[in-house]
Design a protein around this motif. Structure first.
Motif, PDB file in Angstrom:
ATOM      1  N   GLU A 185     116.461  27.519 135.547  1.00  0.00           N
ATOM      2  CA  GLU A 185     115.510  28.005 136.445  1.00  0.00           C
ATOM      3  C   GLU A 185     114.320  27.319 137.031  1.00  0.00           C
ATOM      4  N   LYS A 186     113.743  26.588 135.879  1.00  0.00           N
ATOM      5  CA  LYS A 186     112.771  25.866 136.434  1.00  0.00           C
ATOM      6  C   LYS A 186     113.150  24.947 137.097  1.00  0.00           C
ATOM      7  N   ALA A 187     114.475  24.617 136.465  1.00  0.00           N
ATOM      8  CA  ALA A 187     114.242  23.057 136.511  1.00  0.00           C
ATOM      9  C   ALA A 187     114.658  23.025 138.582  1.00  0.00           C
ATOM     10  N   GLY A 188     114.512  24.219 138.195  1.00  0.00           N
ATOM     11  CA  GLY A 188     115.495  24.709 140.895  1.00  0.00           C
ATOM     12  C   GLY A 188     114.741  23.983 141.539  1.00  0.00           C
ATOM     13  N   ILE A 189     112.626  23.671 140.562  1.00  0.00           N
ATOM     14  CA  ILE A 189     111.579  22.813 141.748  1.00  0.00           C
ATOM     15  C   ILE A 189     112.329  21.312 141.881  1.00  0.00           C
ATOM     16  N   LEU A 190     112.815  20.661 141.096  1.00  0.00           N
ATOM     17  CA  LEU A 190     114.103  19.516 141.511  1.00  0.00           C
ATOM     18  C   LEU A 190     114.447  19.276 142.568  1.00  0.00           C
ATOM     19  N   LYS A 191     114.742  18.116 143.437  1.00  0.00           N
ATOM     20  CA  LYS A 191     115.110  17.982 144.464  1.00  0.00           C
ATOM     21  C   LYS A 191     115.581  16.864 145.048  1.00  0.00           C
ATOM     22  N   PRO A 192     116.866  16.423 145.910  1.00  0.00           N
ATOM     23  CA  PRO A 192     116.927  14.973 145.742  1.00  0.00           C
ATOM     24  C   PRO A 192     116.669  14.231 146.402  1.00  0.00           C
ATOM     25  N   PRO A 249     107.311  16.392 126.849  1.00  0.00           N
ATOM     26  CA  PRO A 249     108.282  16.677 125.886  1.00  0.00           C
ATOM     27  C   PRO A 249     108.850  17.825 125.899  1.00  0.00           C
ATOM     28  N   GLN A 250     110.011  18.030 125.693  1.00  0.00           N
ATOM     29  CA  GLN A 250     110.725  19.049 125.322  1.00  0.00           C
ATOM     30  C   GLN A 250     111.710  19.137 123.726  1.00  0.00           C
ATOM     31  N   GLU A 251     111.721  20.503 123.746  1.00  0.00           N
ATOM     32  CA  GLU A 251     113.228  21.510 122.741  1.00  0.00           C
ATOM     33  C   GLU A 251     114.585  20.138 123.739  1.00  0.00           C
ATOM     34  N   PRO A 252     115.315  19.789 122.460  1.00  0.00           N
ATOM     35  CA  PRO A 252     116.812  19.410 123.099  1.00  0.00           C
ATOM     36  C   PRO A 252     117.552  20.091 124.264  1.00  0.00           C
ATOM     37  N   GLU A 253     117.505  21.311 124.170  1.00  0.00           N
ATOM     38  CA  GLU A 253     117.927  22.212 124.263  1.00  0.00           C
ATOM     39  C   GLU A 253     117.872  22.424 126.216  1.00  0.00           C
ATOM     40  N   ALA A 254     116.599  22.571 125.936  1.00  0.00           N
ATOM     41  CA  ALA A 254     116.066  22.124 127.477  1.00  0.00           C
ATOM     42  C   ALA A 254     115.801  21.526 128.138  1.00  0.00           C
ATOM     43  N   LEU A 255     115.802  20.218 127.729  1.00  0.00           N
ATOM     44  CA  LEU A 255     115.495  19.293 128.142  1.00  0.00           C
ATOM     45  C   LEU A 255     117.922  18.802 128.483  1.00  0.00           C
ATOM     46  N   ALA A 256     118.081  18.981 127.747  1.00  0.00           N
ATOM     47  CA  ALA A 256     119.297  18.825 128.162  1.00  0.00           C
ATOM     48  C   ALA A 256     119.963  19.183 129.641  1.00  0.00           C
ATOM     49  N   ALA A 257     118.898  20.455 130.012  1.00  0.00           N
ATOM     50  CA  ALA A 257     118.879  21.311 130.856  1.00  0.00           C
ATOM     51  C   ALA A 257     118.778  20.506 131.973  1.00  0.00           C
ATOM     52  N   ARG A 268     118.069  16.898 132.186  1.00  0.00           N
ATOM     53  CA  ARG A 268     118.862  16.687 132.655  1.00  0.00           C
ATOM     54  C   ARG A 268     119.508  16.398 133.748  1.00  0.00           C
ATOM     55  N   GLN A 269     120.720  17.856 133.428  1.00  0.00           N
ATOM     56  CA  GLN A 269     121.542  17.762 133.893  1.00  0.00           C
ATOM     57  C   GLN A 269     121.215  17.479 135.349  1.00  0.00           C
ATOM     58  N   ARG A 270     120.135  18.440 135.744  1.00  0.00           N
ATOM     59  CA  ARG A 270     120.229  19.228 137.293  1.00  0.00           C
ATOM     60  C   ARG A 270     119.745  17.354 137.892  1.00  0.00           C
ATOM     61  N   LEU A 328     114.128  11.095 136.660  1.00  0.00           N
ATOM     62  CA  LEU A 328     113.032  11.072 135.654  1.00  0.00           C
ATOM     63  C   LEU A 328     112.207  10.364 134.533  1.00  0.00           C
ATOM     64  N   ARG A 329     111.171  11.202 134.822  1.00  0.00           N
ATOM     65  CA  ARG A 329     109.815  10.612 133.944  1.00  0.00           C
ATOM     66  C   ARG A 329     109.799  11.056 132.672  1.00  0.00           C
ATOM     67  N   LEU A 330     109.796  10.868 131.391  1.00  0.00           N
ATOM     68  CA  LEU A 330     109.521  10.795 130.823  1.00  0.00           C
ATOM     69  C   LEU A 330     108.023  11.041 129.450  1.00  0.00           C
ATOM     70  N   VAL A 331     107.819  11.815 129.554  1.00  0.00           N
ATOM     71  CA  VAL A 331     106.561  11.993 128.537  1.00  0.00           C
ATOM     72  C   VAL A 331     107.408  11.141 127.404  1.00  0.00           C
ATOM     73  N   GLY A 332     107.117  10.640 126.334  1.00  0.00           N
ATOM     74  CA  GLY A 332     107.217   9.649 125.533  1.00  0.00           C
ATOM     75  C   GLY A 332     108.092   8.522 125.698  1.00  0.00           C
ATOM     76  N   GLN A 333     108.702   8.482 126.554  1.00  0.00           N
ATOM     77  CA  GLN A 333     109.511   7.741 127.525  1.00  0.00           C
ATOM     78  C   GLN A 333     108.944   6.664 128.008  1.00  0.00           C
ATOM     79  N   GLU A 334     109.314   6.794 129.535  1.00  0.00           N
ATOM     80  CA  GLU A 334     108.829   5.841 130.341  1.00  0.00           C
ATOM     81  C   GLU A 334     107.089   6.074 130.247  1.00  0.00           C
ATOM     82  N   ILE A 335     106.974   7.393 129.713  1.00  0.00           N
ATOM     83  CA  ILE A 335     105.618   7.357 129.736  1.00  0.00           C
ATOM     84  C   ILE A 335     105.225   7.577 128.722  1.00  0.00           C
ATOM     85  N   ALA A 336     104.232   5.930 127.996  1.00  0.00           N
ATOM     86  CA  ALA A 336     103.587   6.266 126.078  1.00  0.00           C
ATOM     87  C   ALA A 336     102.536   6.693 126.581  1.00  0.00           C
TER      88      ALA A 336
END
Length: 463
Positions: A216-223, A231-239, A241-243, A251-259
């Motif tokens: 639901e929250k990833a519903g704001i993502l746009k093409p 940083p997210q729990e694995p289950e949340a991050l998987a959803a 990433r799929q969206r 995607l720019r992930l804090v803890g990865q692309e953003i250190a």
């Protein structure tokens, strides 16, 4: 973008409005409060898809000549930290030279704080002017069907879009109200999206698993629109990433692309483009550093291909200038009084961890009230494990649980002393009467509780 004149509020189709039905701010707000406000309802009367959706919002904005289509937007969703992240992002962008609109909810002290331009609340006269402009449309919708009548939040969101356009903002930073996919703010076409930490909240509307909530929250993502993700729990991050994959959204992930690196009293943020050293935020808790890193990533994306240069100094100054109420905020000493809007289990854990790490005290006393539709027992178990005393109270919000019900639940969980007081101001007075100078009193459980405590203290500052 230059600010429009006050007369600009009456442009386009709104010229059909004849006269000004509201002469004062008080009259305008009394009218607005008649509209359905889901912030003050335990649960929708109908299925979520029939209550929450974008059709009413699109119709309302069409009446205003679609101001949202002419704004550069940063759009932020999440369960925890989205208000702080939005405020930090706006402050950074302002220090970079942009004129910035900020839309957040709920409010703590005054409803006008929901709409800000360059850190200043919207003026009462502008609220009145916007509602005068909307009045013909709203009256017609009331005659048609409740299904087509905008809600309180939709009206206020439309006012934010209209005000940001009229005020000539360069960038508008929008915090999602609830969820994301069906939220009234999701009519925007953002330059960048942000998703802060996702946890369990509003499960009756968003779903009872992290996958459903994150979807639901990833519903704001746009093409093809970049997104910065905390940083997210694995289950949340998987959803998420799929969206993002479905939309080809980078995607720019804090803890990865953003250190994010600890520097003792300061911290450092590095992106693929730049390093921002020696940063600090005037907000308690390690989690605010994560929010700050997310805000840096959002501000960097928002200023891409614009006249505003995001320098390390702008980031440093913007974070240092961040001001937001009721985020583990100290308002008095001896005894220490802290106010925080924690209202779900994740935010309670963060609050307790920060109190333990950032504060020195003898006993921990809580002044607490909660909405009846929250996971009260799980929240209480966390609080009661640390508390020496809890004074339960309630806000004026109709969703609020009664103090006696909270006392009953607390006594079933723990032998910790639990008292009740009907008014938040009186509850704080009772807690202070029972506290010793080295104790810490934490007012929490709801932004509404915190707001009513601050209202009770207005003109009566604590030592």
């Amino acid at each position: 973008m230059r600010p429009a004149s006050h007369a600009g509020l009456w442009s386009g189709r709104a010229r059909q409005a004849v006269g000004e039905p509201f002469r004062t701010y008080e009259e305008a707000m009394q009218y607005l409060f008649h509209f359905t406000d889901y912030e003050r309802m335990a649960k929708p009367r109908d299925a979520a898809t029939s209550v929450f959706g974008l059709a009413r919002m699109n119709q309302l904005l069409a009446f205003l000549d679609n101001p949202h289509e002419r704004l550069r937007v940063v759009h932020i969703a999440g369960t925890k930290g989205k208000g702080s992240t939005a405020t930090m992002t706006a402050s950074i962008l302002q220090r970079a030279g942009a004129r910035v609109g900020l839309y957040t909810s709920p409010h703590v002290e005054c409803i006008r704080e929901r709409i800000m331009v360059n850190s200043a609340w919207i003026a009462e006269e502008r609220v009145t002017a916007h509602l005068n402009r909307l009045y013909p449309y709203l009256q017609e919708s009331l005659k048609t069907s409740e299904k087509y009548t905008p809600t309180f939040f939709e009206i206020f969101t439309a006012m934010a879009f209209a005000d940001f356009l009229a005020e000539g903002v360069d960038i508008a930073v929008l915090e999602v109200g609830l969820g994301g996919r069906l939220d009234a703010t999701n009519v925007a076409s953002p330059a960048v999206c942000g998703i802060t930490r996702i946890g369990y909240d509003h499960t009756d509307k968003l779903g009872d698993t992290l996958t459903l909530i994150a979807s639901e929250k990833a519903g704001i993502l746009k093409p093809r629109v970049p997104a910065v993700v905390s940083p997210q729990e694995p289950e949340a991050l998987a959803a998420i990433r799929q969206r993002a994959r479905n939309l080809a959204a980078p995607l720019r992930l804090v803890g990865q692309e953003i250190a994010l690196a600890d520097g003792g009293r300061t911290f450092h943020v590095s992106t693929p483009n730049r390093r921002y050293p020696d940063l600090a935020v005037p907000l308690a808790g390690e989690h605010q550093r994560v929010n700050a890193a997310t805000a840096v990533g959002l501000a960097e994306e928002a200023t891409e291909a614009t006249p505003w240069r995001l320098s390390p100094d702008a980031v440093r100054d913007g974070l240092a200038a961040t001001r937001i109420r009721a985020r583990i905020e100290t308002i008095a000493q001896r005894p220490t009084v802290v106010i925080d809007g924690a209202h779900n289990v994740d935010s309670a854990r963060t609050l307790l961890a920060t109190l333990a790490s950032d504060f020195a005290f003898d006993r921990l006393i809580f002044v607490m009230g909660m909405a009846a539709d929250k996971d009260m027992d799980s929240f209480l178990r966390l609080v009661l494990a640390r508390a020496a005393l809890v004074v339960f109270t309630r806000s004026q919000n109709p969703r609020a649980a009664s103090p006696d019900e909270l006392v009953r639940r607390a006594r079933a969980i723990s032998p910790v002393e639990a008292l009740s007081s009907d008014r938040p101001g009186d509850a704080l007075a009772l807690a202070r009467a029972r506290a010793r100078p080295d104790d810490l009193i934490c007012v929490t459980g709801s932004f509404y509780i915190v707001g009513e405590v601050l209202e009770a203290l207005r003109g009566h500052a604590l030592p």
